[in-house]
Design a protein around this motif. Structure first.
Motif, PDB file in Angstrom:
ATOM      1  N   ASP A 174      28.701  47.420  35.805  1.00  0.00           N
ATOM      2  CA  ASP A 174      28.906  45.981  35.903  1.00  0.00           C
ATOM      3  C   ASP A 174      29.897  45.600  34.813  1.00  0.00           C
ATOM      4  OD1 ASP A 174      28.858  43.297  36.027  1.00  0.00           O
ATOM      5  OD2 ASP A 174      26.806  43.062  35.259  1.00  0.00           O
ATOM      6  N   VAL A 225      33.425  34.258  39.203  1.00  0.00           N
ATOM      7  CA  VAL A 225      34.076  35.447  39.738  1.00  0.00           C
ATOM      8  C   VAL A 225      33.749  36.607  38.812  1.00  0.00           C
ATOM      9  CG1 VAL A 225      36.268  36.527  40.318  1.00  0.00           C
ATOM     10  CG2 VAL A 225      35.937  34.092  40.705  1.00  0.00           C
ATOM     11  N   SER A 226      33.268  37.704  39.358  1.00  0.00           N
ATOM     12  CA  SER A 226      33.003  38.855  38.500  1.00  0.00           C
ATOM     13  C   SER A 226      34.194  39.805  38.559  1.00  0.00           C
ATOM     14  CB  SER A 226      31.738  39.574  38.948  1.00  0.00           C
ATOM     15  OG  SER A 226      31.995  40.284  40.132  1.00  0.00           O
ATOM     16  N   ASN A 256      34.051  42.919  38.855  1.00  0.00           N
ATOM     17  CA  ASN A 256      33.819  43.862  39.950  1.00  0.00           C
ATOM     18  C   ASN A 256      34.407  43.336  41.255  1.00  0.00           C
ATOM     19  OD1 ASN A 256      32.220  44.893  37.928  1.00  0.00           O
ATOM     20  ND2 ASN A 256      30.745  45.739  39.375  1.00  0.00           N
ATOM     21  N   SER A 257      34.196  42.033  41.535  1.00  0.00           N
ATOM     22  CA  SER A 257      34.704  41.513  42.806  1.00  0.00           C
ATOM     23  C   SER A 257      36.224  41.415  42.776  1.00  0.00           C
ATOM     24  CB  SER A 257      34.077  40.155  43.115  1.00  0.00           C
ATOM     25  OG  SER A 257      34.475  39.215  42.155  1.00  0.00           O
ATOM     26  N   ALA A 282      37.297  44.888  43.503  1.00  0.00           N
ATOM     27  CA  ALA A 282      37.014  45.221  44.897  1.00  0.00           C
ATOM     28  C   ALA A 282      38.029  44.562  45.831  1.00  0.00           C
ATOM     29  CB  ALA A 282      35.600  44.788  45.256  1.00  0.00           C
ATOM     30  N   ALA A 283      38.466  43.340  45.470  1.00  0.00           N
ATOM     31  CA  ALA A 283      39.429  42.665  46.327  1.00  0.00           C
ATOM     32  C   ALA A 283      40.792  43.328  46.261  1.00  0.00           C
ATOM     33  CB  ALA A 283      39.535  41.195  45.920  1.00  0.00           C
TER      34      ALA A 283
END
Lengths: 390, 309
Positions: free
Chosen positions: B74, B84-85, B87-88, B91-92
């Motif tokens: 994380d 907004v993390s 990680n996201s 991922a995007a």
């Protein structure tokens, strides 16, 4: 034996005694120089680099412009243009050129010196045209259809009289009306300063780090090289980015950032050299005579590995220039209004569609410099390598 | 083999820990802190924000928290974009970066090696000089110059490809070309010199004397032996393609991780910078490990245990 006359036994004058069979064998230095001079690209590169350094450090003094002075009226001027001429009833001729990307007319003289922006009448937004008064003549700039046309009152079109080089702004101006040539020279100054200073820092750290690791060997070497391994696992650019984020952009911090990271290659090469050299007899001899490790390292080992060191050094300079321009390009380099080749290129990208010439000059400068250092490095490597055929 | 991989993985963990620690303390050395901006925050709000992100804790506690979160994969929240993390974010961006990066690696191998072979087989004739001339150009011209010039020529002037984005399959051409240009040149130079060296080996003469077919000599005896240096540079190639993507994704407006990274730098989004750096480092180390294993598989003469020592 008796038939040899006595004068045959006479002494030969000293000068005639030794007949020269061959010229004296060239020393290593002479040999290297000869091989380097025989390498045409390398020689051209040396000349180019010297000229570049001179131009970068002395060129700006010969220009009437400065790198920071803005003139928004004269923004985005191209380096060459097609001149038009209009003669009014009184016989006075006005020469000007049209900047087809921002629909402005600029007055010039016959030699191509810039005189200034021509003031036109009110723009007619609907018809997309703008009138310009020249004495009793009225010229209409019609930009409703591209390419732009210049029409006189009687409907005839004014034709350009030929291409002319911009004598006031040899390379044109940027989007804030600053002279590109001077900015480019300042950019060269900054890029070269960064490159040379950072390389020098790398040289000292790398040579001593590698030298100590190689000479000490054993545990010290293992620990030191493990550290180098950790540093070089991720690309050095990432470290420079991190350091630049922390330091804030600026000339000094980019030198520190590049200088503190790029020595790992140098350290590796020096260590390899020292490892292979330290078992030589002359090192043992020096040690027997009681020379200190520091003396053996600086007087015996490092001078003998100078070849690879120099080659690595010439290869470090272009990579430092490259990293600097890369950083400036993503906005982490020098602070405006200072310019470097990278920031000039990234500014030019914003106006690429309309003014490609702004990109051409910095891009060409950086590419040519990279060429020069690459060729010089290749040439030096060949010249310093005794195994290469003579 | 197994112990070697374990050894390498352990080494990777140490390196990653060093990078996490380094970035953490570097980022905390930055004057200001994440919530200092032109818009002054009320002290109560600033205190609440600090408490929310755990910034009011002593620094070693923050460090331990961060380490703990990284162990669970994380990377924490973005300070600039609430909710907004990291990680996201990653991922995007990952699919875009992976696609262009992978295409670039394929280009490097599929173009660089054959060009080098052609040059070596036609030594000092026109194919050789042409390839070497282009390769010298490619090594000297920075990727962002290649990118911008090719946008101007191919997208603006000729209109063959879109200027930015990946909506169209033709949109891949320029980014991949700009990204791989340097390495295609590099690999073709490397292949050429290494193949030239191999061609002079005794076993090549033996193969010819045995009367083997030309193709067999070239591919089985020549190329396989001369490709080893090429495999070694593939690790650095992957590394450099990833850093190269900062600029390329920026120029072509590709929504990848590289662009995200540059954006977080300009936004001074410290957690994002840290997170993406760590992610990059991890990916790169895995790639380099894979390349090293590939190397052993290709060249049975190399002993892993010796390389590890």
């Amino acid at each position: 034996m008796t038939d040899i006359s006595p004068e045959m036994w006479a002494k030969v004058p000293a000068a005639e005694k030794v007949a020269p069979i061959a010229p004296p064998a060239p020393t290593y230095g002479q040999e290297v120089r000869r091989r380097l001079w025989a390498n045409k690209p390398a020689v051209v590169s040396i000349v180019f680099i010297i000229l570049l350094v001179i131009a970068a450090f002395f060129g700006p003094y010969f220009s009437p412009h400065t790198y920071y002075k803005q003139d928004l009226k004269l923004a985005n001027i191209p380096p060459f243009f097609e001149t038009y001429a209009v003669t009014d009833g009184a016989g006075e001729t006005t020469r000007f050129f049209l900047n087809a990307s921002n629909f402005n007319l600029y007055e010039v003289d016959a030699e191509g010196n810039m005189l200034g922006l021509l003031r036109g009448g009110r723009k007619e937004m609907i018809k997309k045209s703008q009138p310009y008064e020249f004495g009793d003549q009225t010229l209409t700039l019609d930009y409703s259809k591209l390419p732009v046309r210049l029409l006189l009152e009687d409907g005839s079109e004014v034709r350009p009289s030929g291409w002319s080089w911009n004598k006031t702004y040899l390379f044109g101006t940027d989007q804030l009306g600053r002279d590109i040539l001077v900015r480019q020279l300042y950019g060269a100054q900054i890029s070269l300063t960064v490159a040379f200073v950072a390389t020098l820092v790398n040289f000292f750290i790398g040579v001593f780090y590698g030298g100590i690791a190689g000479y000490m060997g054993g545990k010290v070497d293992a620990v030191m090289m493990r550290f180098v391994e950790i540093i070089s696992t991720i690309p050095l650019t990432l470290y420079v980015v991190l350091l630049m984020v922390v330091f804030d952009s600026g000339l000094l911090s980019i030198i520190v950032a590049i200088g503190s990271v790029f020595w790992v290659d140098m350290a590796r090469i020096v260590r390899g050299q020292i490892l292979s050299l330290k078992s030589q007899d002359y090192v043992a001899a020096a040690r027997t005579m009681g020379a200190s490790p520091a003396r053996i390292l600086t007087r015996h080992l490092l001078p003998n590995s100078i070849g690879p060191i120099i080659v690595t050094l010439t290869m470090l300079i272009p990579s430092a220039i490259f990293i600097e321009s890369f950083m400036s390009f993503i906005g982490l380099g020098v602070t405006p209004p200072l310019a470097s080749w990278g920031s000039l290129t990234s500014e030019a990208v914003e106006t690429l569609r309309a003014y490609p010439h702004q990109l051409f000059f910095p891009a060409a400068a950086i590419s040519l410099t990279m060429f020069a250092f690459n060729f010089l490095g290749d040439g030096l490597r060949d010249a310093l390598d005794p195994r290469v055929g003579r | 083999m197994f112990t070697y991989i374990l050894n390498r993985l352990g080494m990777m963990l140490v390196t990653l820990w060093a990078i996490v620690t380094l970035t953490f303390f570097l980022m905390h050395a930055v004057p200001g802190g994440p919530f200092v901006s032109e818009r002054m925050l009320a002290p109560e709000i600033a205190a609440a924000l600090n408490a929310k992100y755990g910034l009011n804790l002593p620094i070693w506690e923050q460090y331990l928290n961060y380490l703990g979160r990284i162990l669970t994969f994380d990377l924490g929240p973005s300070f600039k974009y609430p909710g907004v993390s990291i990680n996201s974010m990653i991922a995007a961006g990952l699919p875009v970066t992976l696609q262009t990066g992978l295409l670039a690696v394929i280009c490097v191998v599929a173009l660089g090696v054959p060009l080098g072979v052609i040059a070596a087989l036609n030594r000092n004739r026109w194919p050789d000089t042409t390839v070497m001339f282009i390769a010298t150009l490619g090594v000297a011209i920075p990727s962002y110059v290649i990118a911008t010039v090719s946008i101007y020529v191919f997208a603006l002037r000729l209109g063959w490809v879109p200027t930015f984005g990946l909506d169209d399959w033709r949109g891949y051409f320029l980014p991949v070309f700009a990204l791989s240009g340097f390495w295609i040149s590099f690999v073709s130079r490397l292949t050429r010199s290494s193949l030239l060296e191999t061609l002079e080996q005794d076993y090549m003469v033996t193969a010819r004397a045995k009367g083997l077919r030309k193709g067999q000599i070239l591919f089985k005896h020549g190329l396989r032996n001369s490709l080893l240096p090429v495999v070694t540079v593939l690790g650095p190639v992957v590394a450099n393609l990833i850093t190269g993507s900062f600029v390329i994704e920026q120029i072509f407006a590709l929504p990848g991780i590289g662009r995200q990274f540059v954006l977080s730098i300009t936004n001074r989004d410290y957690t994002a910078i840290m997170g993406i750096t760590i992610f990059y480092a991890a990916i790169l180390m895995v790639m380099i490990l894979i390349v090293d294993l590939l190397y052993v598989w290709l060249d049975p003469r190399i002993k892993l245990t010796k390389a590890a020592a």
